[in-house]
Design a protein around this motif. Structure first.
Motif, PDB file in Angstrom:
ATOM      1  N   LEU A  43     -27.307 -26.007   4.386  1.00  0.00           N
ATOM      2  CA  LEU A  43     -27.828 -26.406   5.695  1.00  0.00           C
ATOM      3  C   LEU A  43     -26.828 -27.283   6.441  1.00  0.00           C
ATOM      4  O   LEU A  43     -26.665 -27.143   7.658  1.00  0.00           O
ATOM      5  CB  LEU A  43     -29.162 -27.131   5.533  1.00  0.00           C
ATOM      6  CG  LEU A  43     -30.317 -26.261   5.039  1.00  0.00           C
ATOM      7  CD1 LEU A  43     -31.551 -27.125   4.759  1.00  0.00           C
ATOM      8  CD2 LEU A  43     -30.642 -25.167   6.036  1.00  0.00           C
ATOM      9  N   THR A  44     -26.144 -28.168   5.737  1.00  0.00           N
ATOM     10  CA  THR A  44     -25.132 -29.021   6.373  1.00  0.00           C
ATOM     11  C   THR A  44     -23.982 -28.186   6.923  1.00  0.00           C
ATOM     12  O   THR A  44     -23.554 -28.385   8.064  1.00  0.00           O
ATOM     13  CB  THR A  44     -24.596 -30.058   5.357  1.00  0.00           C
ATOM     14  OG1 THR A  44     -25.685 -30.839   4.884  1.00  0.00           O
ATOM     15  CG2 THR A  44     -23.563 -30.952   5.998  1.00  0.00           C
ATOM     16  N   LYS A  82     -24.094 -25.067   7.743  1.00  0.00           N
ATOM     17  CA  LYS A  82     -24.612 -24.266   8.866  1.00  0.00           C
ATOM     18  C   LYS A  82     -24.684 -25.099  10.138  1.00  0.00           C
ATOM     19  O   LYS A  82     -24.327 -24.623  11.216  1.00  0.00           O
ATOM     20  CB  LYS A  82     -25.983 -23.704   8.511  1.00  0.00           C
ATOM     21  CG  LYS A  82     -26.533 -22.748   9.543  1.00  0.00           C
ATOM     22  CD  LYS A  82     -27.822 -22.144   9.063  1.00  0.00           C
ATOM     23  CE  LYS A  82     -28.419 -21.284  10.136  1.00  0.00           C
ATOM     24  NZ  LYS A  82     -28.238 -19.880   9.906  1.00  0.00           N
ATOM     25  N   LEU A  83     -25.128 -26.343  10.033  1.00  0.00           N
ATOM     26  CA  LEU A  83     -25.217 -27.208  11.212  1.00  0.00           C
ATOM     27  C   LEU A  83     -23.836 -27.579  11.761  1.00  0.00           C
ATOM     28  O   LEU A  83     -23.643 -27.615  12.974  1.00  0.00           O
ATOM     29  CB  LEU A  83     -25.989 -28.487  10.871  1.00  0.00           C
ATOM     30  CG  LEU A  83     -27.476 -28.331  10.661  1.00  0.00           C
ATOM     31  CD1 LEU A  83     -28.068 -29.644  10.127  1.00  0.00           C
ATOM     32  CD2 LEU A  83     -28.168 -27.945  11.959  1.00  0.00           C
TER      33      LEU A  83
END
Length: 94
Positions: free
Chosen positions: A66-67, A69-70
């Motif tokens: 998720l990190t 991706k962000l």
């Protein structure tokens, strides 16, 4: 001397193998889940810490994904980036 995908994979496999042989008897070699499960299955690692370890590893992998991706969603170096003239859009769902 050309470096290929196979040579890179073999180097990584040899490094992991060396780490397992070096530290396996000391720590159980929790290098990745497959090694931990194999040691548990072979009776060289106690069963009690296996499930919590795999759970923490999964949570860490999800947070890392998720990190990334962000932070890197629109970068040309991102795994999900597809140039407009390429056919990779059908696989990425774009």
């Amino acid at each position: 001397g050309q470096i290929t995908h196979i040579s890179i994979a073999l180097v990584f496999a040899l490094v992991v193998s060396a780490l397992i042989h070096t530290f396996g008897d000391i720590s159980g070699a929790p290098i990745n889940p497959a090694v931990t499960i194999a040691f548990w299955y072979a009776g060289r690692f106690p069963g009690k810490p296996v499930a919590p370890y795999l759970g923490r590893l999964s949570i860490g992998a999800l947070c890392t994904r998720l990190t990334v991706k962000l932070l890197d969603a629109n970068s040309p170096h991102s795994a999900q980036y597809c140039p407009p003239d390429q056919h990779c859009r059908q696989w990425l769902g774009k």
